[in-house]
Design an enzyme around this catalytic site. Structure first.
Site, PDB file in Angstrom:
ATOM      1  N   HIS A   1     -16.856  10.947   3.825  1.00  0.00           N
ATOM      2  CA  HIS A   1     -15.494  10.518   3.484  1.00  0.00           C
ATOM      3  C   HIS A   1     -14.874  12.098   3.340  1.00  0.00           C
ATOM      4  O   HIS A   1     -13.851  11.619   2.059  1.00  0.00           O
ATOM      5  CB  HIS A   1     -16.546  10.339   1.715  1.00  0.00           C
ATOM      6  CG  HIS A   1     -17.538   8.801   2.138  1.00  0.00           C
ATOM      7  ND1 HIS A   1     -18.360   9.287   2.611  1.00  0.00           N
ATOM      8  CD2 HIS A   1     -16.799   7.474   2.210  1.00  0.00           C
ATOM      9  CE1 HIS A   1     -18.877   8.343   2.805  1.00  0.00           C
ATOM     10  NE2 HIS A   1     -18.305   7.334   2.269  1.00  0.00           N
TER      11      HIS A   1
ATOM     12  N   CYS B   1      -8.285   1.423   1.418  1.00  0.00           N
ATOM     13  CA  CYS B   1      -8.561  -0.357   0.752  1.00  0.00           C
ATOM     14  C   CYS B   1      -8.922  -1.104   2.393  1.00  0.00           C
ATOM     15  O   CYS B   1      -9.349  -1.083   3.368  1.00  0.00           O
ATOM     16  CB  CYS B   1      -7.115  -0.457   0.948  1.00  0.00           C
ATOM     17  SG  CYS B   1      -6.149  -0.145  -0.153  1.00  0.00           S
TER      18      CYS B   1
ATOM     19  N   GLU C   1     -24.522  -3.516  -3.143  1.00  0.00           N
ATOM     20  CA  GLU C   1     -22.827  -3.301  -4.074  1.00  0.00           C
ATOM     21  C   GLU C   1     -23.057  -5.050  -5.074  1.00  0.00           C
ATOM     22  O   GLU C   1     -22.983  -5.048  -6.387  1.00  0.00           O
ATOM     23  CB  GLU C   1     -22.526  -4.189  -3.308  1.00  0.00           C
ATOM     24  CG  GLU C   1     -21.035  -4.178  -4.117  1.00  0.00           C
ATOM     25  CD  GLU C   1     -19.774  -3.952  -2.659  1.00  0.00           C
ATOM     26  OE1 GLU C   1     -18.960  -5.192  -1.948  1.00  0.00           O
ATOM     27  OE2 GLU C   1     -19.699  -3.166  -2.107  1.00  0.00           O
TER      28      GLU C   1
ATOM     29  N   ARG D   1       0.613  -1.191   0.207  1.00  0.00           N
ATOM     30  CA  ARG D   1      -0.159   0.046   0.056  1.00  0.00           C
ATOM     31  C   ARG D   1       1.035   1.180  -0.312  1.00  0.00           C
ATOM     32  O   ARG D   1      -0.067   2.139   0.591  1.00  0.00           O
ATOM     33  CB  ARG D   1      -1.095  -0.094   1.081  1.00  0.00           C
ATOM     34  CG  ARG D   1      -2.125  -0.898   1.170  1.00  0.00           C
ATOM     35  CD  ARG D   1      -3.097  -1.200   2.344  1.00  0.00           C
ATOM     36  NE  ARG D   1      -2.483  -1.269   3.577  1.00  0.00           N
ATOM     37  CZ  ARG D   1      -2.812  -0.967   4.874  1.00  0.00           C
ATOM     38  NH1 ARG D   1      -4.004  -0.705   4.586  1.00  0.00           N
ATOM     39  NH2 ARG D   1      -2.396  -1.525   5.735  1.00  0.00           N
TER      40      ARG D   1
END
Ligand code: GLN
Ligand code: ZN
Length: 757
Positions: free
Chosen positions: A696, A517, A606, A15
């Site tokens: 967010h 992530c 989703e 990452r």
């Protein structure tokens, strides 16, 4: 057989891009340092792919935040509110992604949406009537050149024009059709530029072609490419589709002047049938997506070769491909040092999929594929009996009857009982569950994992954090409290760790959005609950306050959707097994005095199939019952909440109501509360808390802004049914912005309450 992939993960094996970007956001490194970190990842990935023997290596699959956002910038579709700030190019880009609040102004980020049926999220481009689409960037060219300088002539990857126009949000009166000329001209300019650079292939990603298409959509698609393809020059154009099949436009795809067509033979239920029924144009290359780009399991060579063999009868030239970008799988198994070989040998992450592709290509070319060593090894692996069977769980699932999925008494009756029991004010305030995961919690978790912190000391710290969180919420004046979820690294992984049947990876990170992530756990065997998972934390938190404390669980559909699922039993079977376990936890919480229990189904939307005709049978018919089963056993006075991220559920609104929760909170602020009209039209029965501000982004919403949001809510939904809350959990936020934001939220609710009475 030649080989390629659709895209490679860009976040870095460890990452690195995430950490570099976050440092840059905090002002700890310079833009040059960030660029250098990015370049290092790109070149590492390039060399890895080169060494694997891949024939066509993608470029421009790298992104600092999101590929759709990159395309918006490439095409000059950038709202003025971002460019007006006068920031550098990269900072303007990050502003569109994350919002900005500082000396230069105060702007919100672009909306963010789920990328088809994945857990990746893209930034929604905004197109206004005066937007002038034109080629305005150089990223695909720069990255092509960079790779070329490093010895590889790559296949640039660009979001296709149809998909781009379909994903954009139109702010004015114009629609996609009004932008055909401009957009086609911009893509033609892209092709001209790639010609000049000597590119041989370009990949236009067109996943929107696998969705249901209307006649108008097909018209739009053909109009665009009829204008673009005559300008392709010497560059071969690949129309790459994924996440499904192209049943609505297969004929058009074949007759347009594409040089390659990429089809998905994993998720595309009808892909093979389409080729069988219609053939495949002799002058085009078929990019056959046969290696699953979404799961982590080893490919089954025998089945793959069978597909390839059949395709050979139709297509003169085949390139072996992944089913979608490898963005959706972790990078490499190299860093999985703890998992036993008995598991690991069944895994293939991105790097291992490169090896599978090389192996498959060699086997496909062999005189007798079944006689190759690689084939034999693979067949042996797949014939092994897997561990983790639990017959008791299987029997319980098999014994479920219709009555098990129904909570009694009916909603209206429960609502009355609960109103009397809780006696909450109008517009009760609450949060979605998690509070900022501060550095002390994260480092304690790491220390515990490494054995440097004892379990009792770790638990003491969690209790301290819970106590602080409860005090803070009381000070702020929230009505329904949460314990803060400090014991959880992640809302799915935590439960996975507590459940039997799950296994865990160390470094299987997959990008969710921007720098965020997730590390999905892996469903290995049958699922069951060994012991209570959250009860002690919720009970402790409730003991500190007189206000109601919400128990906080993740629902079965979300747990499953955010895990890597098994492929040897159905998703329905796995979902019901998890539902059994979560139901036990719900009943335990209730028995221990918890009066409100939230069961998050953040990811319910989703995995809704992309095509409407598949919705019921393939998904809703088991997903909604799985949720209902979780809470159908509680008492009428126990209030069940659920939470969903993303308000894009207008089309399944009835099913959401049918989950039969008492209260649902969801994200709404980023989509301008448009969901409210839908709720109203459908007489939505469940009480609702549409998020009044976007968590967010680090921006602090003002009290006025929140009051305005509540005002809009009130116009459409009866006041007695409304809750006031942020749009999602606060774990990724800092305390500095969380406290003022929540104070504004509570004060806004109080003022509206007073105005109302
Ligand atoms: N309860 C979870 C939290 O607050 C919900 C997160 C989510 O919806 N993604 O973190
Ligand atoms: Zn959420």
């Amino acid at each position: 057989m030649k080989t390629t992939i659709i895209g490679y993960p860009r976040i870095g094996n460890l990452r690195e891009l995430k950490f570099a970007s976050e440092k840059y956001f905090r002002g700890e490194i310079t833009v040059a340092e960030l660029e250098a970190a990015a370049k290092e990842i790109r070149l590492f990935n390039l060399n890895l792919q080169k060494d694997s023997g891949l024939d066509l290596i993608p470029s421009n699959d790298f992104s600092f935040y999101d590929g759709v956002l990159d395309t918006a910038f490439l095409l000059n579709a950038v709202p003025e509110r971002y460019t007006a700030l006068g920031l550098s190019k990269l900072d303007t880009y990050f502003t569109a992604a994350r919002g900005y609040q500082g000396e230069k102004g105060d702007v919100k980020a672009l909306a963010m949406k789920k990328w088809y049926n994945t857990n990746y999220h893209y930034m929604v481009p905004e197109i206004d009537d005066d937007t002038e689409i034109s080629l305005a960037g150089t990223k695909p060219f720069d990255l092509f050149t960079e790779a070329k300088e490093n010895g590889v002539k790559t296949k640039p990857v660009i979001i296709g024009t149809y998909t781009f126009l379909k994903l954009a949000r139109y702010k004015g009166s114009k629609t996609a059709a009004d932008f055909v000329e401009q957009t086609a001209a911009a893509y033609s300019a892209i092709l001209a530029k790639l010609n000049a650079l000597g590119a041989e292939w370009v990949q236009f990603d067109e996943p929107s072609l696998v969705k249901d298409m209307t006649a108008e959509d097909i018209q739009l698609f053909t109009a665009l490419y009829e204008k673009i393809l005559p300008n392709k020059g010497g560059v071969r154009v690949l129309a790459q589709t994924y996440f499904g099949d192209v049943r609505d436009c297969y004929k058009e795809l074949c007759s347009l002047d594409f040089d390659g067509i990429g089809l998905d033979f994993i998720e595309g239920k009808q892909s093979l049938a389409l080729v069988r029924a219609n053939g495949f144009p002799k002058d085009k290359t078929l990019f056959a997506g046969v290696v699953n780009g979404k799961n982590i399991w080893r490919n089954h060579y025998a089945s793959t070769l069978e597909i390839l063999d059949e395709l050979k009868q139709y297509a003169g030239s085949i390139v072996l491909n992944t089913s979608c970008s490898l963005l959706h799988v972790p990078c490499t198994l190299r860093n999985e040092t703890k998992l036993a070989e008995s598991y690991i040998k069944h895994f293939a992450y991105a790097e291992e999929k490169l090896a599978e592709i090389a192996e498959l290509s060699a086997i496909a070319d062999a005189a007798d594929p079944a006689e190759t060593d690689a084939f034999r090894r693979n067949a042996a692996l797949h014939s092994e009996q897997r561990s983790g069977r639990n017959d008791a769980v299987r029997a319980k699932v098999a014994a479920l009857t219709d009555a098990d999925f129904v909570r009694l008494p009916a909603f209206a009756e429960r609502e009355k009982i609960q109103k009397a029991r809780f006696d909450l004010p109008l517009f009760p305030t609450t949060t979605i569950g998690s509070f900022p995961q501060t550095a002390d919690v994260k480092s304690a978790r790491t220390a515990r994992r490494k054995g440097e912190l004892s379990v009792p000391d770790y638990e003491k710290l969690i209790e301290k954090k819970i106590a602080e969180c409860v005090r803070l919420q009381e000070e702020i004046g929230l009505d329904v409290l949460v314990h803060g979820e400090f014991e959880r690294n992640d809302m799915v992984e935590y439960f996975g760790e507590c459940l039997d049947g799950y296994i865990f990876t160390e470094k299987a990170w997959v990008q969710s959005y921007g720098t965020r992530c997730v590390k999905p756990p892996v469903v290995w065997g049958d699922i069951s609950r060994a012991k209570p998972m959250t009860v002690r934390w919720s009970v402790y938190a409730q003991s500190l306050t007189d206000k109601p404390m919400k128990g906080m669980l993740t629902g079965p559909v979300t747990i499953l959707n955010w895990s890597f699922p098994r492929e040897d039993i159905s998703l329905k079977e796995s979902a019901l097994q998890i539902a059994l376990a979560i139901r036990e936890e719900v009943l335990d919480l209730e028995a221990n005095g918890i009066k409100i229990i939230q069961v998050d189904e953040a990811a319910l939307r989703e995995k809704l199939p992309l095509r409407k005709s598949d919705w019921r049978e393939d998904y809703l018919d088991w997903a909604i019952p799985a949720f209902r089963y979780v809470h159908s056993g509680v008492k009428p006075e126990t209030q069940i909440h659920t939470h969903m991220c993303y308000s894009e559920f207008a089309d399944i609104i009835r099913d959401i109501d049918d989950m039969d929760a008492d209260v649902i909170t969801f994200e709404a602020s980023r989509s301008d509360l448009t969901i409210l009209d839908v709720l109203k039209e459908n007489n939505f029965r469940t009480e609702v808390g549409p998020g009044v501000y976007d968590i967010h982004s680090p921006r602090v919403p003002s009290k006025e802004e929140i009051k305005a949001a509540i005002g809009k809510m009130k116009e459409r939904i009866p006041a007695e049914k409304l809750w006031v809350n942020p749009d999602c959990g606060l774990k990724t936020r800092g305390t500095e912005e969380t406290v003022p934001s929540l104070k504004n939220l509570v004060n806004a609710a109080i003022e509206v309450r007073n105005e109302n009475s």
